[in-house]
Design a protein around this motif. Structure first.
Motif, PDB file in Angstrom:
ATOM      1  N   THR A  48      28.038  13.918 -30.098  1.00  0.00           N
ATOM      2  CA  THR A  48      27.450  12.608 -30.345  1.00  0.00           C
ATOM      3  C   THR A  48      26.935  12.066 -29.009  1.00  0.00           C
ATOM      4  N   ARG A  49      26.140  11.018 -29.070  1.00  0.00           N
ATOM      5  CA  ARG A  49      25.629  10.425 -27.828  1.00  0.00           C
ATOM      6  C   ARG A  49      26.764   9.905 -26.969  1.00  0.00           C
ATOM      7  N   GLU A  50      27.770   9.331 -27.617  1.00  0.00           N
ATOM      8  CA  GLU A  50      28.906   8.786 -26.875  1.00  0.00           C
ATOM      9  C   GLU A  50      29.667   9.902 -26.152  1.00  0.00           C
ATOM     10  N   GLN A  51      29.858  11.023 -26.835  1.00  0.00           N
ATOM     11  CA  GLN A  51      30.542  12.158 -26.215  1.00  0.00           C
ATOM     12  C   GLN A  51      29.723  12.710 -25.057  1.00  0.00           C
ATOM     13  N   LEU A  52      28.414  12.783 -25.237  1.00  0.00           N
ATOM     14  CA  LEU A  52      27.544  13.280 -24.177  1.00  0.00           C
ATOM     15  C   LEU A  52      27.596  12.363 -22.965  1.00  0.00           C
ATOM     16  N   ALA A  53      27.549  11.049 -23.187  1.00  0.00           N
ATOM     17  CA  ALA A  53      27.600  10.089 -22.077  1.00  0.00           C
ATOM     18  C   ALA A  53      28.921  10.218 -21.326  1.00  0.00           C
ATOM     19  N   PHE A  75      29.669   3.567 -16.900  1.00  0.00           N
ATOM     20  CA  PHE A  75      28.550   4.448 -17.229  1.00  0.00           C
ATOM     21  C   PHE A  75      28.341   4.491 -18.741  1.00  0.00           C
ATOM     22  N   CYS A  76      29.417   4.596 -19.494  1.00  0.00           N
ATOM     23  CA  CYS A  76      29.313   4.643 -20.963  1.00  0.00           C
ATOM     24  C   CYS A  76      28.773   3.329 -21.526  1.00  0.00           C
ATOM     25  N   ARG A  77      29.210   2.205 -20.976  1.00  0.00           N
ATOM     26  CA  ARG A  77      28.672   0.907 -21.414  1.00  0.00           C
ATOM     27  C   ARG A  77      27.176   0.817 -21.121  1.00  0.00           C
TER      28      ARG A  77
END
Length: 147
Positions: A32-37, A62-64
């Motif tokens: 997912t995008r969150e996992q990638l970030a 960074f994730c935020r």
């Protein structure tokens, strides 16, 4: 006749089994995008040899930042079809507006990074992030070329 039927049944069973196992090998689940970030943030933290507390702060920040970038939506497309001057002007204004929002977010998170990173570290973060984005872009282009 019974032996032919058995052989045919056996061949169908083997074909079904082989096809289903082959399909399972290729179906790797995408992140997912969150996992990638989060993975990108951890990579950057590792590359920069951050201590545990700084690393945790950086990963969360960074994730935020990535989530806020995603909330802006995709970049406006560059359509080159026949458009009127008014449509072209509107498209350009939308692109400028989107770019300004991204710049505002970068400034906001620069201030947050400045609270726990040095200026050289921030510069290195931006460099590593850009390298990763380029790598992902070129990888996606290679996949498109093979399709």
């Amino acid at each position: 006749m019974k032996s032919i039927f058995r052989i045919l049944l056996f061949a169908m069973a083997m074909t079904t089994f082989c096809v289903s196992t082959y399909a399972q090998k290729d179906s790797r689940q995408r992140m997912t995008r969150e996992q990638l970030a989060e993975k990108q943030a951890k990579y950057i933290a590792k590359e920069m040899a951050m201590d545990d507390t700084t690393s945790e702060k950086f990963i969360a920040t960074f994730c935020r930042f990535q989530q806020e970038i995603w909330a802006l939506g995709p970049r406006p497309k560059r359509e080159t079809s026949d458009r009127t001057d008014a449509e072209t002007e509107q498209t350009l204004k939308e692109r400028f507006d989107h770019s300004q929002k991204i710049l505002d977010l970068r400034k906001k998170y620069y201030v947050e990074y400045s609270q726990f990173l040095t200026q050289k570290q921030i510069e290195r973060v931006y460099k590593l992030e850009r390298e990763m984005m380029n790598r992902l872009y070129y990888r996606s282009q290679k996949k498109k070329a093979y399709k």
